[in-house]
Design an enzyme around this catalytic site. Structure first.
Site, short mmCIF file in Angstrom:
data_model
loop_
_atom_site.label_atom_id
_atom_site.label_comp_id
_atom_site.label_asym_id
_atom_site.label_seq_id
_atom_site.Cartn_x
_atom_site.Cartn_y
_atom_site.Cartn_z
N GLU A 74 119.66 5.92 38.97
CA GLU A 74 119.90 5.93 37.53
C GLU A 74 120.51 7.25 37.06
OE1 GLU A 74 119.57 3.39 35.68
OE2 GLU A 74 118.34 2.05 36.91
N CYS A 137 109.57 2.04 33.71
CA CYS A 137 110.35 2.89 34.62
C CYS A 137 111.09 3.97 33.84
CB CYS A 137 111.34 2.05 35.42
SG CYS A 137 110.55 0.99 36.63
N HIS A 159 116.31 2.26 41.00
CA HIS A 159 115.87 0.88 40.85
C HIS A 159 116.33 0.06 42.07
CE1 HIS A 159 114.84 0.88 36.38
NE2 HIS A 159 113.88 0.18 36.93
#
Ligand code: PCA
Length: 200
Positions: A74, A137, A159
């Site tokens: 991310e 998350c 992820h």
């Protein structure tokens, strides 16, 4: 060197969280593993306390993003808690801030681009994601990045897609073998170690 790698318990009616399974397979002696509950604020509090206790050289958090077709480091976390589904404690958040005084978004510092490139180079699918969502998350990612903002400790979130063991519950969804996900995470850890070494 100590690399804190966190994963989450299964959630949303699943009996497996591929993040938990893949992190369990990591064999790197520098990795310290931590399992988090899928609960707003609580998961962040647990990992932040572990960072205080362990003083790791880097933090990599891992979670499931079912429906994705690659391993996705991310790029950023946002200052928001929002989801149609409640967390595992039944807490429903729709549009509240993680930190009312915090910045709107925080960039990951663990080399998301380099990690994705290194995983791709090994033949496994990976690409950088611009959204960690607004569920637990993202909550953990934002809180860890805020905590480490003025420290030279690379941190970020990865992820993972559904694993093959979840395929029957999600017909047509992209899945990966847990062993391949673990290999991707091992590459991520190695890449972060290189980044730390280059900073010194
Ligand atoms: N995925 C969820 C929470 C726990 C997990 O593994 C998320 O993307 O927020």
């Amino acid at each position: 060197m100590k690399i804190l790698v966190s994963a989450f318990e299964p959630f949303g009616g699943e009996s497996i969280n591929p993040a938990l399974e893949a992190v369990a397979l990591l064999r790197d002696a520098d990795v310290v593993k931590l399992t988090l509950p899928v609960r707003y604020a609580e998961a962040a509090k647990i990992i932040c306390a572990e960072i205080d206790r362990l003083e790791p050289d880097a933090v990599i958090s891992v979670g499931q993003a079912g429906g994705r077709d690659a391993v996705t480091p991310e790029r950023q976390a946002v200052n928001e808690r929002s989801s149609a589904a409640p967390d595992s404690a039944g807490r429903l958040c729709q549009g509240e801030k993680i930190d009312p005084e915090g910045e709107d978004r925080l960039e990951s510092t663990f080399g998301a681009e380099q990690i994705a490139c290194a995983i791709n180079a090994s033949g496994l699918p990976a690409r950088v994601s611009d959204s960690a969502g607004t569920y637990v998350c993202n909550d953990v990612m934002y809180s860890v990045l805020a905590k480490l903002k003025h420290k030279k400790v690379p941190a970020g979130f990865i992820h993972l897609p559904f694993c093959t063991g979840q395929a029957t519950r999600h017909p047509g969804a992209f899945t990966m073998e847990i062993s391949d996900m673990a290999r991707a995470l091992e590459i991520a850890v190695a890449t972060v170690k290189q980044i730390i070494a280059a900073q010194q």
